[in-house]
Scaffold this active site. Structure first.
Site, PDB file in Angstrom:
ATOM      1  N   PRO A   1       0.818  -1.211   0.000  1.00  0.00           N
ATOM      2  CA  PRO A   1       0.000   0.000   0.000  1.00  0.00           C
ATOM      3  C   PRO A   1       0.859   1.272   0.000  1.00  0.00           C
ATOM      4  CG  PRO A   1      -0.613  -1.490   1.784  1.00  0.00           C
ATOM      5  CD  PRO A   1       0.627  -2.030   1.189  1.00  0.00           C
TER       6      PRO A   1
ATOM      7  N   HIS B   1     -27.131  10.143  16.800  1.00  0.00           N
ATOM      8  CA  HIS B   1     -26.557   9.174  15.864  1.00  0.00           C
ATOM      9  C   HIS B   1     -25.220   8.636  16.387  1.00  0.00           C
ATOM     10  CE1 HIS B   1     -25.939   7.787  11.597  1.00  0.00           C
ATOM     11  NE2 HIS B   1     -24.696   7.754  12.044  1.00  0.00           N
ATOM     12  N   GLU B   2     -24.350   9.539  16.789  1.00  0.00           N
ATOM     13  CA  GLU B   2     -23.024   9.111  17.246  1.00  0.00           C
ATOM     14  C   GLU B   2     -23.120   8.327  18.554  1.00  0.00           C
ATOM     15  OE1 GLU B   2     -20.803   9.187  15.163  1.00  0.00           O
ATOM     16  OE2 GLU B   2     -21.645  10.696  13.824  1.00  0.00           O
TER      17      GLU B   2
END
Ligand code: ATP
Length: 528
Positions: free
Chosen positions: A108, A334-335
């Protein structure tokens, strides 16, 4: 050499003409104009110049050593073994061993392939020339092949000039120069260039005055022409992988060596939090931490600078974008959904919950894997699915509806469910993916996701009151440390002291910051 003589003679002529009383200004002006044109428009190529300067390669004797490379023990060992062909040249010749001509480094981006090549040049006391594959490719037929010839000629010439016996030619992005033949639209030029590389490599021998070793680097091994990998060409392939935890620690130590660190800094903890980071990401973390300390006018770099730097490298710079109050509430819910399920499924894994917008995300949860993981069982994939789905399920439970903010999560959820199916871990059993009808695949994925959604709904529903309290604190502080969050969720281990995050209101300061974002590594942190 020719260049030096030409410059010297022109100067002497100009001085002579001036001394004779001629006006040389128009000549100097014209020469300057011609020089600028040649530099900017690359006219030298059009004019068919054969000067070696047309290849954008850099030649030097490298100062990088193998000690400057953290981790990569296996790759270093393989490379060092291969370099014996240069360091033990006489013995190799005596035994009649075919010389090693090419080594290919694959892996990579940012894992240290260029560093390895430079260290190889230092270790063997070779001249080092580097060029990128894209620099050989031109629209004009024959130019690329000519550049390949030039770089090999230049390698021999530089080694001879410096009194050395070996040279290393490093070609980065080898797939651009040596991709499969016949696949490009202007394939004649591509094919000529790669053919020339093969001819040059085939011509390298044991008895040459200067031993030339070619080191190629690529992130796309699959794109290379098989002829390049044939024995006698790039016949050593060395894999340079992403570092594991110990290797990350070693790299961090290298990049913090000259920096003043607070004695309380725990680099091992930073290494633990940076799963999936490459060497260049880690270098960036060390640099960003130092920049943060500099901005605060601190004398030493503290742990919190590293923590912030990791966030910045993953997510990018904090942005000034300010969501509306109701949007912010939704982001917090949401978090917290992600964080709560992550904590319940993998206790102690959440290291931070934030609703400070960074990069393209409005909020995110950072999880710290206990160990680097490379294989996943069905249960582990389901755990991950629960965490991914928890954001939108929390929105539905506590805000009454879902939003577009969960779109990335849903893509990830589908990919995870697909992995369960393609790994032969679903109710379909082991199935060839390409033969499964789309509707059957769709049904299998839907069944997995719907089942997990139900589980997550139960988990979050049971903790509604605590999550509501956590939401208020998160909205107030913008960010919660792992222990603070665990205390609010009621999963904190008894006897542990909570380290409170300061109330952060850096938004105005952050608007001024101009540090560039590096590439974000692949991680499983949830962003909204
Ligand atoms: P690419 O494939 O993108 O060309 P690369 O694999 O050649 O990347 P390098 O250019 O060697 O990566 O590394 C970039 C920078 O990252 C280095 O200059 C160094 O600061 C840091 N780095 C990468 N790997 C390591 C490592 N193993 N030890 C120390 N530093 C490293």
């Amino acid at each position: 050499m020719i260049k030096e003589i030409a410059i010297g003679s022109s100067l002497a002529l100009v001085i002579f003409l001036t001394w004779q009383g001629y006006n040389v200004m128009p000549v100097i002006f014209l020469a300057g104009l011609l020089f600028v044109l040649l530099r900017t428009a690359g006219l030298s190529n059009l004019l068919g110049s054969s000067r070696t300067g047309t290849v954008v390669e850099k030649s030097s004797t490298s100062r990088v050593t193998f000690d400057d490379i953290g981790g990569q023990a296996a790759a270093k060992r393989e490379l060092l073994e291969a370099l014996e062909f240069i360091t033990d040249r006489d013995r190799i010749r005596r035994l009649g061993i075919r010389p090693l001509k090419g080594i290919l480094l694959t892996g990579p981006p940012g894992t240290g392939k260029t560093l390895m090549a430079k260290a190889a040049a230092h270790h063997t006391n070779s001249v080092f020339l580097s060029a990128s594959g894209s620099e050989f490719i031109e629209v004009y037929a024959g130019v690329g092949a000519q550049r390949v010839r030039q770089i090999f000629a230049r390698a021999r010439e530089s080694a001879r000039r410096q009194g050395g016996a070996s040279a290393i030619v490093f070609i980065d992005e080898l797939e651009v120069l040596a991709g499969r033949r016949g696949q490009h639209s202007g394939h004649l030029e591509y094919d000529q260039t790669i053919n020339q590389l093969l001819v040059e490599m085939d011509g390298l021998g044991n008895d040459d005055e200067v031993t030339v070793l070619v080191i190629g680097a690529t992130n796309r091994f699959d794109l290379l022409d098989p002829a390049v990998l044939r024995p006698g060409r790039f016949d050593r392939v060395v894999r340079v992988d992403l570092p594991n935890r110990e290797e990350r620690l070693a790299i961090l130590k290298i990049h913090t060596a000259g920096k003043p660190l607070d004695p309380a800094v725990d680099l091992d903890d930073v290494a633990k939090q940076t799963f999936g980071f490459s060497g260049s990401h880690l270098e960036s973390v060390a640099n960003e931490a130092a920049i943060l300390a500099f901005r605060e006018e601190a004398w030493v770099i503290r742990q919190e600078h590293f923590v912030e730097a990791v966030d910045k490298v993953i997510m990018g710079e904090k942005v000034a974008r300010q969501p509306r109050a109701e949007e912010l509430e939704r982001v917090a819910v949401h978090e917290l959904g992600h964080a709560a399920v992550a904590e319940l499924r993998r206790p102690g894994s959440v290291s931070m919950v934030s609703i400070a917008p960074r990069g393209g995300a409005l909020g995110y949860v950072r999880q710290t894997p206990e160990v680097d993981q490379y294989l996943y069982s069905r249960e582990e994939l389901e755990e991950q699915l629960d965490i991914v789905l928890a954001g939108c399920v929390a929105e539905e439970l506590f805000c009454g509806s879902r939003s577009t903010g969960a779109m990335k999560d849903l893509e990830q959820a589908v990919a995870l469910a697909k992995l369960v199916v393609s790994g032969g871990m679903s109710e379909l059993g082991i199935v060839p993916q390409d033969l499964v009808p789309a509707s059957t695949m769709h049904e299998a994925i839907r069944a997995i996701i719907t089942f997990r959604e139900e589980k997550v709904r139960e988990l979050l529903g049971e903790r509604k009151t605590r999550l509501m309290a956590a939401r208020a604190v998160l909205l107030e502080r913008e960010r919660l440390e792992g222990d603070e969050f665990r205390a609010l969720l009621g999963t904190m281990k008894p006897g542990r002291k909570v380290r409170s995050s300061r109330r952060r209101n850096h938004r105005t300061d952050d608007r001024r910051s101009r540090v560039r974002r590096d590439r974000a590594p692949a991680r499983s942190d949830n962003q909204h």
